[in-house]
Design a protein around this motif. Sequence first.
Motif, short mmCIF file in Angstrom:
data_model
loop_
_atom_site.label_atom_id
_atom_site.label_comp_id
_atom_site.label_asym_id
_atom_site.label_seq_id
_atom_site.Cartn_x
_atom_site.Cartn_y
_atom_site.Cartn_z
N SER A 82 0.77 -1.09 0.03
CA SER A 82 0.05 0.03 0.19
C SER A 82 0.99 1.45 -0.01
CB SER A 82 -1.09 -0.07 1.14
OG SER A 82 -0.11 0.08 2.31
N THR A 83 2.06 1.10 0.22
CA THR A 83 2.91 2.44 0.25
C THR A 83 4.11 2.22 -0.82
OG1 THR A 83 4.26 1.51 2.01
CG2 THR A 83 2.58 3.14 2.65
N HIS A 84 4.52 3.04 -1.30
CA HIS A 84 5.47 3.30 -2.23
C HIS A 84 6.91 3.08 -1.54
CE1 HIS A 84 2.74 2.82 -5.67
NE2 HIS A 84 2.17 3.91 -5.14
N ALA A 128 2.66 11.54 -10.30
CA ALA A 128 2.74 11.38 -12.06
C ALA A 128 2.18 9.90 -12.41
CB ALA A 128 4.45 11.20 -12.27
N ARG A 129 2.32 9.01 -11.62
CA ARG A 129 1.97 7.67 -12.08
C ARG A 129 0.51 7.52 -12.05
NH1 ARG A 129 4.06 2.33 -8.76
NH2 ARG A 129 5.81 3.70 -8.79
N GLN A 130 -0.28 8.42 -11.23
CA GLN A 130 -1.70 8.43 -11.00
C GLN A 130 -2.27 9.32 -12.20
OE1 GLN A 130 -2.56 10.13 -7.24
NE2 GLN A 130 -2.56 7.89 -6.20
N GLY A 146 -9.66 -7.12 -0.89
CA GLY A 146 -8.30 -6.24 -0.48
C GLY A 146 -7.29 -6.94 -0.01
N GLN A 147 -7.28 -8.39 0.16
CA GLN A 147 -6.18 -9.02 0.43
C GLN A 147 -5.37 -9.42 -0.68
OE1 GLN A 147 -8.79 -10.51 -0.66
NE2 GLN A 147 -8.91 -12.50 -0.70
N THR A 148 -4.09 -9.80 -0.26
CA THR A 148 -3.21 -10.17 -1.32
C THR A 148 -3.31 -11.53 -1.72
OG1 THR A 148 -1.42 -8.60 -0.43
CG2 THR A 148 -0.60 -10.26 -1.84
N TYR A 164 -2.25 -7.87 -5.80
CA TYR A 164 -2.83 -7.24 -4.72
C TYR A 164 -2.98 -5.71 -4.86
CZ TYR A 164 1.82 -5.04 -5.42
OH TYR A 164 2.86 -4.30 -6.36
N PRO A 165 -4.10 -5.22 -4.00
CA PRO A 165 -4.68 -3.60 -4.32
C PRO A 165 -3.63 -3.02 -3.97
CG PRO A 165 -5.54 -4.68 -2.40
CD PRO A 165 -4.58 -5.71 -2.77
N ASP A 166 -3.24 -1.74 -4.76
CA ASP A 166 -2.43 -0.72 -4.33
C ASP A 166 -3.36 0.33 -3.51
OD1 ASP A 166 -4.03 0.91 -5.98
OD2 ASP A 166 -2.15 1.68 -7.25
N ARG A 167 -2.81 1.47 -3.15
CA ARG A 167 -3.29 2.42 -2.33
C ARG A 167 -4.61 2.65 -2.67
NH1 ARG A 167 -0.24 7.27 0.16
NH2 ARG A 167 1.39 5.53 -0.29
N ASP A 168 -4.80 3.15 -4.10
CA ASP A 168 -6.05 3.42 -4.85
C ASP A 168 -7.09 2.31 -4.95
OD1 ASP A 168 -4.73 6.08 -4.84
OD2 ASP A 168 -3.78 5.01 -6.62
#
Lengths: 478, 168
Positions: free
Chosen positions: A8-10, B53-55, B92-94, B120-124
Amino acid sequence: MSSTTNPSTHHTSTIGAIGAPSRRNTELALLVFAVVIPVFAYANVGLALNDEVPAGLLSYGLGLGLLAGVGHLVVRKFAPYADPLLLPLATLLNGLGLVAIWRLDQSELLQSIKQAGTAAPRQLMYTAMGIALFVAVLFFLKDHRVLQRYTYISMLGALVLLLLPLVPGLGRNIYGAKIWIQVGSFSIQPGEFAKIVLAIFFAGYLMVKRDALALASRRFMGLYLPRGRDLGPILAVWAMSILILVFETDLGTSLLFFGMFVIMLYVATERTSWIVFGLLMSAAGAVGVASFEPHIQQRVDAWLDPMREYTLSREGVVGHSEQAMQALWAFGSGGTLGTGWGQGHSDLIRFAANSDFILATFGEELGLAGVMALLLLYALIVERGVRTALAARDPFGKLLAIGLSGAFALQVFVVAGGVMGLIPLTGMTMPFLAYGGSSVIANWALIGILIRISDTARRPAPAPAANPDAEMTQVVRP
Amino acid sequence: MSELTLTVMRLGFLAVLWLFVIVAVQVIRSDLFGTRVTQRGSRRDAGRPQQAARQAPPPQRQQSGGRRGRNTPTKLVVTEGTLTGTTVALQGQTITLGRAHDSTIVLDDDYASSRHARIYPDRDGQWIVEDLGSTNGTYLDRTRLTTPTPIALGAPIRIGKTVIELRK
């Protein structure tokens, strides 16, 4: 396997794997250091008192070195991953105690009243017995969890040990406190051993009951109030320590056991309310008993006004003692840097100068700087014990390590606080420093158990069994 | 013995005693000051713009917050291989894939590695697939993965003989 990334964190961080070197060579180096310091002190005492290096220097140094060496080899063999600090710290404290006892042996005043003279060789013998018990603990106790089986037998054993001094004909009343038993020509302080046995019982008991004690509670004013029936164990231990206080008239032993139970209860349940209850109960108990027990009452009076106690004793009133005030004077005349080994007058304390009041000798001859260093050495032993508890993987080992190091810390506090006039004086002895067989032997056993737990805790996890999934993956050939 | 010698010995002894205490504390330094923590990748400050930038590139997702809910996959479906038809709810789990017994989806496939890939889900809440250094690689559509890559709905992910995709 330290690469647990958090997706969740980069900018995730990695906790570096804590390598598990056995650190036995560090222990050996520290141990050599810990033997050299008392030898230096011993030579220093001889030079200050008799203008010559004492004749026994070589045999004394070799004796201490041999005992430390045996301890080290046994740790290397039977507990290779044990904490590297515990053995050197205990050795140093024991060695310094031997020097101070030998220094008081040289006092003609103490020789004339038969309080000292041959105490140092005997203490060296007790140290050898202590190391022997230490070796036996490491040899026979391959896994501390075995002790868990003896939870209730330990309770019985501890009760017997605590009650032994009350048995007519066996117990001895030494200057008001009945904490001794006499076997042949030896007098033993069973309370020192009860400390360890009781820690085993508390650890085994609390491990089983902690959920009930922690979860079944109501919240009231930020405190978790336990249910009435869960108060049973703490009330029982409290009653027991009150009984010790009433019948053996020893505040120290009583405080030690109750305090140890409260510490372990707190660690097992994570409920602050137990500390609050414990403090309230011990305060109520101590005040209550002091109001009718003359021996305790007198100790409290001596604590509140040591100068009056001193004057009364000087006037020859029976039952009073000059020691508390004399100990304070010893600390005072030591100042910041002390008078130097062999140049103080702490032998004027006369009775128990080399046991209960040995800290006053250190205070006078090493000063504040030396006593602070000693207290730090004790603190380091306790820190290693707590660290062992944190690292231990099984709840029983955690509680046992916390209980033993908590008891050790409490004992140091009770004795040092008593001698320095912070709390009423009690009849306990400074671990490792003071003259007394039971104390030295029991504390070596305590260190042995801590080393056993820390060995188990720090031992790297065994290599995982051969993974059935680990067959070769076939490679796709394009 | 001269006064000077005794004074030197007195102070020397205190120094040696304290030296022992300091050496002992040095031995347990790592306990007192914690373990070494190394920051992976860029530092926090540097990470922010990069992340922004990635978003930015997928504007279609960015401009319609309301539509994102409908575009979020809710399950993972195995469409080819021995496990065909298996679905796993995405909560939301890996999800790990591989031949190891502790994987979320245990692949019975000689061409899959023990720990092959994970999803896995990232922060968004965007689902990402990452190859875990597998022998034969993980393919999204036809391209072999080299970095963690966002997964589009319905895009086939191939691991050995197994193909999975994310569905609503």
